[in-house]
Design a protein around this motif. Structure first.
Motif, PDB file in Angstrom:
ATOM      1  N   ILE A 119       0.526  -1.696   0.123  1.00 33.44           N
ATOM      2  CA  ILE A 119      -0.107  -0.426   0.265  1.00 33.44           C
ATOM      3  C   ILE A 119       0.481   1.222   0.265  1.00 33.44           C
ATOM      4  CG2 ILE A 119      -1.225   1.051   1.096  1.00 33.44           C
ATOM      5  CD1 ILE A 119      -2.698  -0.667   2.865  1.00 33.44           C
ATOM      6  N   LYS A 120       0.514   1.737  -1.123  1.00 36.53           N
ATOM      7  CA  LYS A 120       1.492   2.967  -1.134  1.00 36.53           C
ATOM      8  C   LYS A 120       1.276   4.387  -1.683  1.00 36.53           C
ATOM      9  CE  LYS A 120       6.563   0.505  -1.793  1.00 36.53           C
ATOM     10  NZ  LYS A 120       7.103  -0.126  -2.055  1.00 36.53           N
ATOM     11  N   PRO A 121       0.253   5.122  -1.334  1.00 35.73           N
ATOM     12  CA  PRO A 121      -0.313   5.864  -2.038  1.00 35.73           C
ATOM     13  C   PRO A 121       0.453   6.958  -2.692  1.00 35.73           C
ATOM     14  CG  PRO A 121      -0.863   5.614   0.531  1.00 35.73           C
ATOM     15  CD  PRO A 121       0.088   5.000   0.252  1.00 35.73           C
ATOM     16  N   LYS A 122      -0.023   7.590  -3.737  1.00 38.79           N
ATOM     17  CA  LYS A 122       0.720   8.534  -4.509  1.00 38.79           C
ATOM     18  C   LYS A 122       0.496   9.949  -4.312  1.00 38.79           C
ATOM     19  CE  LYS A 122       1.247   9.281  -9.654  1.00 38.79           C
ATOM     20  NZ  LYS A 122       0.878   9.125 -10.841  1.00 38.79           N
ATOM     21  N   TYR A 123      -1.112  10.256  -4.139  1.00 42.20           N
ATOM     22  CA  TYR A 123      -1.626  11.241  -4.119  1.00 42.20           C
ATOM     23  C   TYR A 123      -1.945  12.167  -2.255  1.00 42.20           C
ATOM     24  CZ  TYR A 123      -2.652  10.140  -8.628  1.00 42.20           C
ATOM     25  OH  TYR A 123      -2.181   9.893 -10.618  1.00 42.20           O
ATOM     26  N   ARG A 124      -1.801  11.105  -1.872  1.00 44.72           N
ATOM     27  CA  ARG A 124      -2.140  11.142  -0.215  1.00 44.72           C
ATOM     28  C   ARG A 124      -1.602  12.410   0.352  1.00 44.72           C
ATOM     29  NH1 ARG A 124      -2.691   6.570   4.330  1.00 44.72           N
ATOM     30  NH2 ARG A 124      -4.361   6.164   3.044  1.00 44.72           N
ATOM     31  N   LYS A 125      -0.149  12.502   0.329  1.00 46.57           N
ATOM     32  CA  LYS A 125       0.510  14.211   1.252  1.00 46.57           C
ATOM     33  C   LYS A 125       0.100  15.672   0.778  1.00 46.57           C
ATOM     34  CE  LYS A 125       4.801  14.980   2.731  1.00 46.57           C
ATOM     35  NZ  LYS A 125       5.078  16.912   1.756  1.00 46.57           N
ATOM     36  N   LYS A 126       0.027  14.861  -1.084  1.00 44.09           N
ATOM     37  CA  LYS A 126      -0.505  16.181  -1.999  1.00 44.09           C
ATOM     38  C   LYS A 126      -1.585  16.497  -1.321  1.00 44.09           C
ATOM     39  CE  LYS A 126      -1.460  16.286  -5.728  1.00 44.09           C
ATOM     40  NZ  LYS A 126      -1.691  16.355  -7.567  1.00 44.09           N
ATOM     41  N   ASN A 127      -2.710  16.211  -1.440  1.00 48.92           N
ATOM     42  CA  ASN A 127      -3.975  16.177  -1.227  1.00 48.92           C
ATOM     43  C   ASN A 127      -4.597  16.286  -0.102  1.00 48.92           C
ATOM     44  OD1 ASN A 127      -4.955  15.441  -3.959  1.00 48.92           O
ATOM     45  ND2 ASN A 127      -5.136  13.418  -3.728  1.00 48.92           N
ATOM     46  N   ALA A 128      -3.843  15.905   1.485  1.00 46.11           N
ATOM     47  CA  ALA A 128      -3.640  16.189   2.784  1.00 46.11           C
ATOM     48  C   ALA A 128      -3.503  17.359   2.785  1.00 46.11           C
ATOM     49  CB  ALA A 128      -3.133  15.147   3.266  1.00 46.11           C
ATOM     50  N   GLU A 129      -2.276  17.946   2.094  1.00 44.64           N
ATOM     51  CA  GLU A 129      -1.804  18.840   2.633  1.00 44.64           C
ATOM     52  C   GLU A 129      -2.469  20.369   1.542  1.00 44.64           C
ATOM     53  OE1 GLU A 129       1.984  19.222   0.713  1.00 44.64           O
ATOM     54  OE2 GLU A 129       2.973  18.391   2.371  1.00 44.64           O
ATOM     55  N   TYR A 130      -3.107  19.530   0.585  1.00 46.92           N
ATOM     56  CA  TYR A 130      -4.580  20.971  -0.008  1.00 46.92           C
ATOM     57  C   TYR A 130      -5.693  21.085   0.862  1.00 46.92           C
ATOM     58  CZ  TYR A 130      -7.425  22.329  -3.388  1.00 46.92           C
ATOM     59  OH  TYR A 130      -8.254  23.390  -4.366  1.00 46.92           O
ATOM     60  N   LEU A 131      -6.246  20.182   1.104  1.00 47.96           N
ATOM     61  CA  LEU A 131      -7.400  20.436   1.752  1.00 47.96           C
ATOM     62  C   LEU A 131      -7.254  21.051   3.298  1.00 47.96           C
ATOM     63  CD1 LEU A 131      -8.673  16.791   0.878  1.00 47.96           C
ATOM     64  CD2 LEU A 131      -9.028  19.145  -0.094  1.00 47.96           C
ATOM     65  N   ASP A 132      -6.194  20.372   4.162  1.00 46.43           N
ATOM     66  CA  ASP A 132      -5.966  20.966   4.562  1.00 46.43           C
ATOM     67  C   ASP A 132      -6.243  22.718   5.132  1.00 46.43           C
ATOM     68  OD1 ASP A 132      -5.139  20.951   7.582  1.00 46.43           O
ATOM     69  OD2 ASP A 132      -3.745  22.356   7.304  1.00 46.43           O
TER      70      ASP A 132
END
Length: 408
Positions: A115-128
């Motif tokens: 399990i290696k999410p590709k988008y998670r870090k970028k999207n979490a920072e954006y939505l925060d």
């Protein structure tokens, strides 16, 4: 058979080509900030086909289409160009749901189980940066009394703390707005008559010191709606323990315990309340009611007189005192027939009841069912002929001329 497979291959090829074309067109629209709603609709239609349910490109394009709509709306509001505020907050909610759906596909294990999410870090920072607007939108809808939308946004705001997408943000530990959001889900769930929704975050709501008293009030009513009497009384007692001067918890506990004839428990609540405010007329009146129901008539009169010294415009206090003296006379009548000393005492009780009951009649002339039978008996015992005749006439009009009028 070979022709059949060839036919299927051609169909799949055509479908795949059309799908790629839709995704490409949607991405083009997103880039140019045009036809954004159409781009969103196009991706949602693709996801209706079970074949596409794990196509991450569709989820990514959908999320980007919604976020582009949000950014356009956000910019218009910032520049005060005018935008539908309801649509803005609903778009914010759609954006979070879209990215959470994308993350769920992004986090699927690969062929080797990794399990290696590709988008998670970028999207979490954006939505925060925009999560606060879920909370703001919830408050906006609360003020508009749109509790359905208010609940939806507050629930989404709180649910972020449970989403793997935001795991690195640690919302559970450092969110100062969470308990407030939880309180508003209690309110919205109650207003929507959805007890289970209202209870979803109730423990978090109770952790908010500013809203705790109100939360306990709503929760007690929610348990009552659910028919959970034990939790209803438990919540009322907790609310009363923490807010002894609150009429809300006090009156509901009185109604319940008196209704169940649990007078000792009712008296314990009253005595506790009076420790915190010994001159409170409401608490004293409640005590007079309990004493009357317990048959402690002399004590009831004493409490009533204490109240009347503080507030002589409370009609039911006069009634309680009058009934107490009347019952003292009747109880004594049951135990004696000829002893002169007791007969004198009996008449004295009727005389003492008289001014209280006449005052009650004066203050509540329409409550004939309450004062007329009492005054009938008082006038009868005190040989007050003219007043007795008047009361007899009133009772006959109330109950019919042939109805037997009994002495209390």
């Amino acid at each position: 058979m070979r022709h059949f497979f060839l036919f299927v291959t051609i169909i799949l090829s055509i479908t795949t080509s059309a799908q790629k074309k839709e995704i490409s067109q949607a991405r083009s629209d997103i880039k140019s900030r045009s036809n954004l709603e159409q781009a969103e609709t196009s991706m949602r239609n693709l996801l209706k086909d079970s074949v596409n349910r794990q196509n991450i490109k569709i989820y990514e394009t959908l999320a980007n289409a919604v976020s582009a709509q949000y950014e356009v709306a956000n910019e218009k509001l910032y520049l005060k160009e005018g935008y539908d505020t309801v649509a803005f907050f609903n778009t914010a909610h759609k954006m979070f749901i879209a990215y959470e759906s994308l993350d769920s596909i992004d986090a699927l294990p690969d062929k080797k189980g990794r399990i290696k999410p590709k988008y998670r870090k970028k999207n979490a920072e954006y939505l925060d940066k925009y999560r606060r607007n879920l909370y703001n939108g919830g408050l906006f809808f609360i003020n508009k009394k749109n509790y359905e939308s208010a609940y939806k946004l507050m629930d989404s705001y709180l649910d972020c703390a449970q989403q793997p997408l935001f795991e690195a943000n640690k919302y559970i530990n450092g969110d100062q707005l969470a308990s407030s959001a939880a309180f508003w889900t209690v309110v919205s769930g109650y207003k929507l008559n959805r007890p289970d929704s209202a209870l979803k975050y109730h423990e978090l709501a109770l952790s908010n010191r500013n809203y705790r008293r109100r939360a306990l009030q709503y929760l007690s009513d929610i348990y009552l709606i659910k028919g959970d009497t034990a939790k209803y009384i438990e919540t009322l007692n907790l609310g009363f323990k923490e807010n002894k001067k609150s009429k809300f918890f006090f009156l509901r506990l009185m109604d319940y315990y008196n209704g169940k004839d649990q007078l000792d428990k009712a008296m314990a609540i009253v005595d506790t309340a009076l420790i915190s405010d010994k001159d409170n007329v409401l608490f004293l009146f409640a005590k007079s009611n309990i004493l009357l129901n317990m048959g402690s008539y002399q004590e009831c009169v004493t409490v009533c007189d204490t109240i009347l010294k503080k507030n002589n415009s409370f009609p039911d206090v006069y009634y309680n005192a009058g009934v107490s003296y009347l019952n003292l006379a009747i109880d004594l009548e049951k135990t004696t027939i000829s002893k002169r000393k007791n007969r004198t005492q009996i008449i004295d009780y009727y005389k003492k009841s008289l001014p209280y009951m006449e005052k009650y009649r004066e203050m509540c002339p329409n409550e004939k069912d309450k004062w007329a039978p009492s005054l009938y008996n008082i006038y009868l015992k005190l040989n007050m002929g003219r007043q007795f005749d008047e009361m007899n006439s009133i009772l006959q009009n109330l109950h019919g001329k042939n109805k037997y009028i009994s002495v209390i």
